[in-house]
Enzyme design. Sequence first.
Site, PDB file in Angstrom:
ATOM      1  N   VAL A  65      42.463  36.192  35.678  1.00  0.00           N
ATOM      2  CA  VAL A  65      42.162  34.799  35.338  1.00  0.00           C
ATOM      3  C   VAL A  65      43.438  33.973  35.405  1.00  0.00           C
ATOM      4  O   VAL A  65      44.535  34.471  35.179  1.00  0.00           O
ATOM      5  CB  VAL A  65      41.536  34.680  33.932  1.00  0.00           C
ATOM      6  CG1 VAL A  65      40.229  35.438  33.844  1.00  0.00           C
ATOM      7  CG2 VAL A  65      42.497  35.143  32.843  1.00  0.00           C
ATOM      8  N   HIS A  82      33.180  33.586  33.640  1.00  0.00           N
ATOM      9  CA  HIS A  82      34.295  33.049  34.422  1.00  0.00           C
ATOM     10  C   HIS A  82      33.965  33.023  35.911  1.00  0.00           C
ATOM     11  O   HIS A  82      33.411  33.977  36.455  1.00  0.00           O
ATOM     12  CB  HIS A  82      35.544  33.905  34.202  1.00  0.00           C
ATOM     13  CG  HIS A  82      36.693  33.534  35.075  1.00  0.00           C
ATOM     14  ND1 HIS A  82      37.095  34.278  36.166  1.00  0.00           N
ATOM     15  CD2 HIS A  82      37.531  32.460  35.041  1.00  0.00           C
ATOM     16  CE1 HIS A  82      38.120  33.699  36.742  1.00  0.00           C
ATOM     17  NE2 HIS A  82      38.397  32.599  36.098  1.00  0.00           N
ATOM     18  N   VAL A 126      44.498  41.055  32.057  1.00  0.00           N
ATOM     19  CA  VAL A 126      45.119  39.758  31.776  1.00  0.00           C
ATOM     20  C   VAL A 126      44.247  38.939  30.820  1.00  0.00           C
ATOM     21  O   VAL A 126      44.741  38.399  29.819  1.00  0.00           O
ATOM     22  CB  VAL A 126      45.385  38.983  33.085  1.00  0.00           C
ATOM     23  CG1 VAL A 126      45.869  37.568  32.793  1.00  0.00           C
ATOM     24  CG2 VAL A 126      46.418  39.730  33.928  1.00  0.00           C
ATOM     25  N   GLY A 158      34.641  43.223  33.162  1.00  0.00           N
ATOM     26  CA  GLY A 158      35.220  42.891  34.454  1.00  0.00           C
ATOM     27  C   GLY A 158      36.714  43.143  34.469  1.00  0.00           C
ATOM     28  O   GLY A 158      37.325  43.390  33.422  1.00  0.00           O
TER      29      GLY A 158
END
Length: 224
Positions: free
Chosen positions: A51, A173, A80, A75
Amino acid sequence: MTSAAGPPPPEGQTPDAAAYADTFAAESPELAQARHRATAAVGALGTVAPVEPAVGATLAVLAAGVGARSVVTIGGGGGVAGLWLLQGMRSDGVLTALDADPTELRAARRTFTDAGLPSGRTRLIFGTVGEVLPRLSPGAYDLVCCAGPPAEYSKQLPALLGLVRAGGSLVLHGISASAVGDRSQRDPQTVAWRELVRAVKDDEELVRAVIPVGAGLLVATKRS
C-alpha cells in the site's frame, strides 16, 4: 524518518496532492525497508504491491479511531499495511494476517521481526479466505482490511462483515485502480469491485465512503 512516493495518482487527483499526501505520511526505516523489498518482489515474484504511504497512514488513523485491539489483514504487500495498522492499534493489540501465498507470509513475518514487534502482537495464518474465515470469531474484530485482487474475496463479503463488531469497519484497498464506473469494462477484477460496491451500498447497516488516497479505499463501518 523517511518517505517513499507511491504510484501515479488516480484520475481526478492532482499529482501535487498525491505527492504531498505520501510525503506527509513519513515512514519509519523499517517501513521503508519493507516497502523496498515488497516493491522488488512485485516484479520478481508477481506478488501484491505494498500500500502507498498515504494509504498506510489512513489505515493507522482508522485503527486509532476505533481504538483497535483486534485487526485482520488479508492480502500481501510484504506486511507494509500490517505495520501501519499496528502503529494505530492499541499497544496490547493483536494483528491477524492471513494469506494464501507463503512468500507473502514470509515477507510479512520478516517485516514484523525487523520492526522489533513482540511475537504476541501478530498472528500469521496460511490459507485462502474461504478456508480461514470460518476459523475466526464472528463480531470479534475492530477492523478488517483487504488488499490484493478483489475477485479472491468478493464472494466472502458477508463472512468478512460478520467478523466486524458493531462500530468497527471493513476496509477494501484498490478501488480507484479499477474502472468501476465504466460499464463497458467486464474484466474479473472490475466486475468483482462492482459487486462489492453494490453490496456495500445496499446494506443499510453500513455507513460507507470511498477515500481517494493512493489506489483508493472503500470503507464500510457497521452502525453501533
